[in-house]
Design a protein around this motif. Sequence first.
Motif, PDB file in Angstrom:
ATOM      1  N   SER A  35      -8.578  11.840  -3.921  1.00  0.00           N
ATOM      2  CA  SER A  35      -7.817  13.104  -4.188  1.00  0.00           C
ATOM      3  C   SER A  35      -7.534  13.893  -3.246  1.00  0.00           C
ATOM      4  O   SER A  35      -8.140  13.664  -2.167  1.00  0.00           O
ATOM      5  CB  SER A  35      -9.004  13.732  -5.371  1.00  0.00           C
ATOM      6  N   LYS A  87      -0.274  16.099   0.032  1.00  0.00           N
ATOM      7  CA  LYS A  87      -0.251  15.244  -1.106  1.00  0.00           C
ATOM      8  C   LYS A  87       0.287  13.753  -0.642  1.00  0.00           C
ATOM      9  O   LYS A  87      -0.348  12.748  -1.112  1.00  0.00           O
ATOM     10  CB  LYS A  87       0.204  15.746  -2.365  1.00  0.00           C
ATOM     11  N   GLU A  88       1.378  14.028  -0.217  1.00  0.00           N
ATOM     12  CA  GLU A  88       2.054  12.668   0.361  1.00  0.00           C
ATOM     13  C   GLU A  88       1.123  12.017   1.321  1.00  0.00           C
ATOM     14  O   GLU A  88       1.088  10.661   1.340  1.00  0.00           O
ATOM     15  CB  GLU A  88       3.373  13.102   1.099  1.00  0.00           C
ATOM     16  N   ILE A 121      -8.244  15.750   2.174  1.00  0.00           N
ATOM     17  CA  ILE A 121      -7.877  14.395   1.333  1.00  0.00           C
ATOM     18  C   ILE A 121      -9.340  13.906   1.225  1.00  0.00           C
ATOM     19  O   ILE A 121      -9.924  13.550   2.351  1.00  0.00           O
ATOM     20  CB  ILE A 121      -6.982  13.658   2.262  1.00  0.00           C
ATOM     21  N   LYS A 126      -4.461   6.740   0.676  1.00  0.00           N
ATOM     22  CA  LYS A 126      -5.078   5.739  -0.530  1.00  0.00           C
ATOM     23  C   LYS A 126      -4.410   4.423  -0.711  1.00  0.00           C
ATOM     24  O   LYS A 126      -5.131   3.539  -1.125  1.00  0.00           O
ATOM     25  CB  LYS A 126      -5.024   6.500  -1.727  1.00  0.00           C
ATOM     26  N   THR A 127      -3.127   4.432  -0.611  1.00  0.00           N
ATOM     27  CA  THR A 127      -2.313   3.322  -0.782  1.00  0.00           C
ATOM     28  C   THR A 127      -2.761   2.280   0.099  1.00  0.00           C
ATOM     29  O   THR A 127      -3.006   0.937  -0.202  1.00  0.00           O
ATOM     30  CB  THR A 127      -0.850   3.349  -0.933  1.00  0.00           C
ATOM     31  N   GLY A 156      -2.065  12.006   1.743  1.00  0.00           N
ATOM     32  CA  GLY A 156      -3.181  11.456   0.654  1.00  0.00           C
ATOM     33  C   GLY A 156      -2.722  10.273  -0.029  1.00  0.00           C
ATOM     34  O   GLY A 156      -3.318   9.171  -0.010  1.00  0.00           O
ATOM     35  N   LYS A 157      -1.577  10.417  -0.704  1.00  0.00           N
ATOM     36  CA  LYS A 157      -1.179   9.111  -1.323  1.00  0.00           C
ATOM     37  C   LYS A 157      -1.006   8.085  -0.412  1.00  0.00           C
ATOM     38  O   LYS A 157      -1.322   6.770  -0.700  1.00  0.00           O
ATOM     39  CB  LYS A 157       0.012   9.555  -1.928  1.00  0.00           C
TER      40      LYS A 157
END
Length: 116
Positions: A84, A69-70, A90, A76-77, A72-73
Motif C-alpha cells: 500500500s 502511487k505509481e 510505500i 508491487k508489480t 508503489g504500483k
Amino acid sequence: MGNKNKLNSLEDLGNFVFSTGEEPVFDDEETNSPSPGEQYLEAHFSNKGRGGKTVTVVKGFHGSETDLKELGKFLKTKCGVGGSVKNGEIIIQGNYRDRVMELLKDEGYNVKRVGG
C-alpha cells in the motif's frame, strides 16, 4: 443545502470576500515531482505494529501523491506482492528490501539501506 433559491447576482452571495492576491496553492497534485536522480529514498525493513508480519518500507519520496502511487504500483508489480501507499510511504509486503533497492536504482533513484 436544500435551499432552491437561484443566485442572480454577486450580491446574492451575502458577505463573501473575494481576494485578488496571490494564487492559492492546492494539493501536491499540481506540482511536478523531482526527477529520480534528485530523490533520496530510504529502504527500511519492519515488522513492528503489523502483527509480526514483515514489510519493506520506502520513505523519503518528495513529489505528487499520484507519482508516489505509481512508484508503489511499479514496485508491487515487479516484486509480485501486495502492499500500500500511506502517509508518504510505500509499504511492500514481505522482506524485499534488496530487490526494491535494486529496482529503484535501476530507475535512477538514490536509495539508502536503513536498519539491520
